[in-house]
Design a protein around this motif. Structure first.
Motif, PDB file in Angstrom:
ATOM      1  N   GLU A 190       3.902  12.788  -4.258  1.00  0.00           N
ATOM      2  CA  GLU A 190       3.229  13.006  -5.548  1.00  0.00           C
ATOM      3  C   GLU A 190       4.145  12.639  -6.711  1.00  0.00           C
ATOM      4  N   LEU A 191       5.394  13.035  -6.611  1.00  0.00           N
ATOM      5  CA  LEU A 191       6.361  12.723  -7.662  1.00  0.00           C
ATOM      6  C   LEU A 191       6.585  11.221  -7.761  1.00  0.00           C
ATOM      7  N   GLY A 192       6.755  10.543  -6.622  1.00  0.00           N
ATOM      8  CA  GLY A 192       6.919   9.096  -6.627  1.00  0.00           C
ATOM      9  C   GLY A 192       5.749   8.400  -7.307  1.00  0.00           C
ATOM     10  N   ALA A 193       4.531   8.844  -7.024  1.00  0.00           N
ATOM     11  CA  ALA A 193       3.343   8.258  -7.647  1.00  0.00           C
ATOM     12  C   ALA A 193       3.349   8.500  -9.159  1.00  0.00           C
ATOM     13  N   ALA A 194       3.742   9.692  -9.583  1.00  0.00           N
ATOM     14  CA  ALA A 194       3.793  10.008 -11.017  1.00  0.00           C
ATOM     15  C   ALA A 194       4.851   9.177 -11.735  1.00  0.00           C
ATOM     16  N   VAL A 195       5.984   8.979 -11.093  1.00  0.00           N
ATOM     17  CA  VAL A 195       7.054   8.174 -11.695  1.00  0.00           C
ATOM     18  C   VAL A 195       6.604   6.725 -11.813  1.00  0.00           C
ATOM     19  N   ARG A 196       5.982   6.201 -10.773  1.00  0.00           N
ATOM     20  CA  ARG A 196       5.460   4.819 -10.839  1.00  0.00           C
ATOM     21  C   ARG A 196       4.493   4.673 -12.007  1.00  0.00           C
ATOM     22  N   GLU A 197       3.622   5.650 -12.173  1.00  0.00           N
ATOM     23  CA  GLU A 197       2.656   5.596 -13.278  1.00  0.00           C
ATOM     24  C   GLU A 197       3.376   5.626 -14.628  1.00  0.00           C
ATOM     25  N   ARG A 198       4.394   6.455 -14.755  1.00  0.00           N
ATOM     26  CA  ARG A 198       5.156   6.539 -16.017  1.00  0.00           C
ATOM     27  C   ARG A 198       5.852   5.216 -16.316  1.00  0.00           C
ATOM     28  N   LEU A 199       6.365   4.557 -15.296  1.00  0.00           N
ATOM     29  CA  LEU A 199       7.097   3.309 -15.491  1.00  0.00           C
ATOM     30  C   LEU A 199       6.197   2.099 -15.710  1.00  0.00           C
ATOM     31  N   GLU A 200       4.903   2.244 -15.490  1.00  0.00           N
ATOM     32  CA  GLU A 200       3.968   1.126 -15.718  1.00  0.00           C
ATOM     33  C   GLU A 200       4.143   0.536 -17.111  1.00  0.00           C
ATOM     34  N   GLU A 201       4.550   1.336 -18.048  1.00  0.00           N
ATOM     35  CA  GLU A 201       4.754   0.894 -19.429  1.00  0.00           C
ATOM     36  C   GLU A 201       5.734  -0.271 -19.528  1.00  0.00           C
ATOM     37  N   VAL A 202       6.671  -0.365 -18.601  1.00  0.00           N
ATOM     38  CA  VAL A 202       7.674  -1.431 -18.676  1.00  0.00           C
ATOM     39  C   VAL A 202       7.458  -2.526 -17.644  1.00  0.00           C
TER      40      VAL A 202
ATOM     41  N   ASP B  52       0.848  -1.190   0.000  1.00  0.00           N
ATOM     42  CA  ASP B  52       0.000   0.000   0.000  1.00  0.00           C
ATOM     43  C   ASP B  52       0.883   1.240   0.000  1.00  0.00           C
ATOM     44  N   GLY B  53       0.493   2.225  -0.763  1.00  0.00           N
ATOM     45  CA  GLY B  53       1.220   3.480  -0.792  1.00  0.00           C
ATOM     46  C   GLY B  53       2.239   3.541  -1.910  1.00  0.00           C
ATOM     47  N   VAL B  54       2.904   4.659  -1.979  1.00  0.00           N
ATOM     48  CA  VAL B  54       3.879   4.922  -3.035  1.00  0.00           C
ATOM     49  C   VAL B  54       5.164   4.145  -2.828  1.00  0.00           C
ATOM     50  N   TRP B  55       5.609   4.052  -1.581  1.00  0.00           N
ATOM     51  CA  TRP B  55       6.968   3.598  -1.294  1.00  0.00           C
ATOM     52  C   TRP B  55       7.032   2.159  -0.808  1.00  0.00           C
ATOM     53  N   PRO B  56       8.034   1.404  -1.278  1.00  0.00           N
ATOM     54  CA  PRO B  56       8.290   0.082  -0.704  1.00  0.00           C
ATOM     55  C   PRO B  56       9.016   0.242   0.636  1.00  0.00           C
TER      56      PRO B  56
END
Length: 188
Positions: free
Chosen positions: A53-65, A27-31
């Protein structure tokens, strides 16, 4: 990058260490960090809300891979793990951090952290860009603009994770201006 195609590292090398583990299922942005007993998601304050917020945005961007083909690589390009001679890499230490991740994730975190150290900060934006250029020359193949963005995103994940973690030590490991520049490079 050379692949070890006859090996099946999946059970042993995934998931990656926390600083590369953007795809965690907690749960959440961070491991959970590897080096301290703290829940970074519970550490909420106005000073680090932008990192969440930035961590969540980066995770979303990386979903592609998330389901991309993986390669074996070094997962801890902290500057203390690389020794140079005459400006060229001589040896890489700390091979207990081998990961099986998409190439852009390995490249991106390396480019962002190869000059890092105990402070959690890494290479400057300019040095990250230079690393990515050098990597493409060594690879003998140009990365697509989307692949380069994903490299920047993977590097930004490590830098943001470190910034969130090192805020607990009252150390600023990533400034907003640098984060915004890296976001633009990552297509965020």
């Amino acid at each position: 990058m050379t692949r070890a195609e006859d090996l099946d590292p999946q059970p042993l090398l995934r998931p990656a260490p926390a600083w590369v583990h953007w795809y965690h299922k907690e749960d959440g942005v961070w491991p959970v960090p590897d080096d301290r007993d703290v829940d970074l998601n519970a550490e909420r304050c106005s000073a680090t809300a932008w990192l969440d917020e930035l961590g969540a945005a980066v995770r979303e961007r990386l979903e592609e891979v998330r389901d991309a083909a993986c390669v074996l690589g070094h997962g801890d390009w902290d500057g203390r793990n690389v020794k140079f001679r005459d400006g060229r890499p001589l040896v890489v230490h700390d091979w207990d951090s081998v990961v099986d991740e998409p190439e852009v994730v390995i490249i991106g975190q390396a480019a962002a952290m190869f000059e890092g150290g105990p402070t959690g900060a890494g290479a400057s934006v300019e040095r990250t860009a230079a690393f990515l250029e050098e990597y493409q020359m060594a690879r003998r193949g140009v990365l697509t603009s989307n692949e380069l963005q994903l490299c920047w995103a993977a590097g930004l994940w490590v830098r943001t994770f470190n910034a969130k973690k090192f805020h607990l030590d009252t150390f600023d490991a990533l400034g907003r201006d640098e984060a915004e520049t890296r976001m633009r490079h990552a297509g965020i």
